[in-house]
Write an enzyme that holds these catalytic residues in place. Sequence first.
Site, PDB file in Angstrom:
ATOM      1  NE  ARG A 118      38.324  36.321  32.242  1.00 15.21           N
ATOM      2  CZ  ARG A 118      37.743  35.550  33.155  1.00 15.21           C
ATOM      3  NH1 ARG A 118      36.904  36.079  34.041  1.00 15.21           N
ATOM      4  NH2 ARG A 118      37.990  34.251  33.190  1.00 15.21           N
TER       5      ARG A 118
ATOM      6  CB  SER B 275      47.465  34.302  29.370  1.00 19.15           C
ATOM      7  OG  SER B 275      46.307  35.074  29.333  1.00 19.15           O
TER       8      SER B 275
ATOM      9  CE  LYS C  59      41.508  31.533  33.778  1.00 20.67           C
ATOM     10  NZ  LYS C  59      42.589  32.049  32.951  1.00 20.67           N
TER      11      LYS C  59
HETATM   12  C1  LIG Z   1      46.026  40.692  31.608  1.00 19.40           C
HETATM   13  C2  LIG Z   1      45.474  39.324  31.593  1.00 19.40           C
HETATM   14  N1  LIG Z   1      46.282  38.287  31.870  1.00 19.40           N
HETATM   15  C3  LIG Z   1      45.802  37.037  31.856  1.00 19.40           C
HETATM   16  C4  LIG Z   1      44.471  36.808  31.550  1.00 19.40           C
HETATM   17  C5  LIG Z   1      43.925  35.413  31.460  1.00 19.40           C
HETATM   18  O1  LIG Z   1      43.601  35.139  30.100  1.00 19.40           O
HETATM   19  P1  LIG Z   1      43.199  33.648  29.651  1.00 19.40           P
HETATM   20  O2  LIG Z   1      44.301  32.756  30.075  1.00 19.40           O
HETATM   21  O3  LIG Z   1      42.863  33.686  28.221  1.00 19.40           O
HETATM   22  O4  LIG Z   1      41.922  33.350  30.504  1.00 19.40           O
HETATM   23  P2  LIG Z   1      40.502  34.079  30.405  1.00 19.40           P
HETATM   24  O5  LIG Z   1      40.645  35.442  31.014  1.00 19.40           O
HETATM   25  O6  LIG Z   1      40.121  34.163  28.969  1.00 19.40           O
HETATM   26  O7  LIG Z   1      39.601  33.218  31.212  1.00 19.40           O
HETATM   27  C6  LIG Z   1      43.676  37.910  31.271  1.00 19.40           C
HETATM   28  N2  LIG Z   1      42.364  37.773  30.963  1.00 19.40           N
HETATM   29  N3  LIG Z   1      44.178  39.152  31.294  1.00 19.40           N
HETATM   30  C1  LIG Z   2      40.886  36.580  34.562  1.00 17.66           C
HETATM   31  C2  LIG Z   2      41.962  35.947  35.345  1.00 17.66           C
HETATM   32  N1  LIG Z   2      43.054  35.353  34.744  1.00 17.66           N
HETATM   33  C3  LIG Z   2      43.876  34.832  35.643  1.00 17.66           C
HETATM   34  C4  LIG Z   2      45.117  34.107  35.297  1.00 17.66           C
HETATM   35  O1  LIG Z   2      45.816  33.655  36.224  1.00 17.66           O
HETATM   36  O2  LIG Z   2      45.392  33.993  34.112  1.00 17.66           O
HETATM   37  S1  LIG Z   2      43.377  35.044  37.236  1.00 17.66           S
HETATM   38  C5  LIG Z   2      42.001  35.881  36.718  1.00 17.66           C
HETATM   39  C6  LIG Z   2      40.986  36.453  37.649  1.00 17.66           C
HETATM   40  C7  LIG Z   2      41.588  37.417  38.656  1.00 17.66           C
HETATM   41  O3  LIG Z   2      40.562  37.899  39.451  1.00 17.66           O
HETATM   42  P1  LIG Z   2      40.818  38.511  40.880  1.00 17.66           P
HETATM   43  O4  LIG Z   2      41.598  39.755  40.716  1.00 17.66           O
HETATM   44  O5  LIG Z   2      39.424  38.787  41.411  1.00 17.66           O
HETATM   45  O6  LIG Z   2      41.516  37.475  41.699  1.00 17.66           O
END
Ligand SMILES: Cc1ncc(COP(=O)(O)OP(=O)(O)O)c(N)n1
Ligand SMILES: Cc1nc(C(=O)O)sc1CCOP(=O)(O)O
Length: 232
Positions: A49, A128, A158
């Site tokens: 990502r 998601s 995020k």
């Molecule tokens: C395993 C997993 N779950 C949720 C997310 C979040 O995806 P998304 O809502 O498309 O947000 P971004 O990661 O694209 O900012 C994820 N990446 N992985």
């Molecule tokens: C990439 C991403 N997606 C989210 C969601 O809720 O869909 S939270 C997230 C970032 C998670 O990072 P950390 O483990 O450092 O808190």
Amino acid sequence: MSAALDRLAGIDTRLYLVTDSAQCAEAGRTVAETVRSAVAGGVGIVQVRDKDIDDTEFLVLTREVVAAVAEAVAGTDRRVPVFLNDRVAVAGRLREEGTDVHIHVGQSDTPVAEVRALLGDAPLVGLSAAEDAEFAAARATGAVDLVGIGPVFDTTTKADAPAGIGPDRLGELVSQAGLPAVAIGGIDATRVPDLRGLGLIGVCVVSAICRAADPELAAAELLAAYGDGGAV
Ligand SMILES: Cc1ncc(COP(=O)(O)OP(=O)(O)O)c(N)n1
Ligand SMILES: Cc1nc(C(=O)O)sc1CCOP(=O)(O)O
Ligand SMILES: [Mg+2]
């Protein structure tokens, strides 16, 4: 549910790493170095990502990550899939080259049906989802292998993430999902025990590994704290 679980056979889904290039750099390592170490420590799924690079750079980064995973699992029978976050065209290019990559999309990304039309049936597809209607739509596609539910705890990784929903609400959502589910957001070794017994197939972390001094140790500690997750 069981058909989806069949497609995950042979994968240790308990600990899923989503990479963050800036966090790895701040910790003094490349993404590939972080991934190699984390997979050696037990990470069983990796998602690449990076929202700040173009597709060409993302292609290079993903090749590095795929090579790092291959090095970490060499000589074992571990199957550690590499997912791409959102970049369906890049995944298509890599798959045409014979590289076995998979896709995770969100509700605002390429629709799952389109992902399947572009990439076919073979790759795993993660989506998601965080409410009943989204789970129902995901099940109706017949094309989603796992759902990511979050944020379970507050996260700063995020930028636009809402507040964490907490383990109790997460457990309700997992039971509604009807698909294999992983939790994401604010998860670290101290919080992982609160996610056992909720029916998850695993937990996803970003900063708990990307910011760690030793990703291999961090992964091993997360897995020790999660155990079998309380079993699905
Ligand atoms: C395993 C997993 N779950 C949720 C997310 C979040 O995806 P998304 O809502 O498309 O947000 P971004 O990661 O694209 O900012 C994820 N990446 N992985
Ligand atoms: C990439 C991403 N997606 C989210 C969601 O809720 O869909 S939270 C997230 C970032 C998670 O990072 P950390 O483990 O450092 O808190
Ligand atoms: Mg997305």
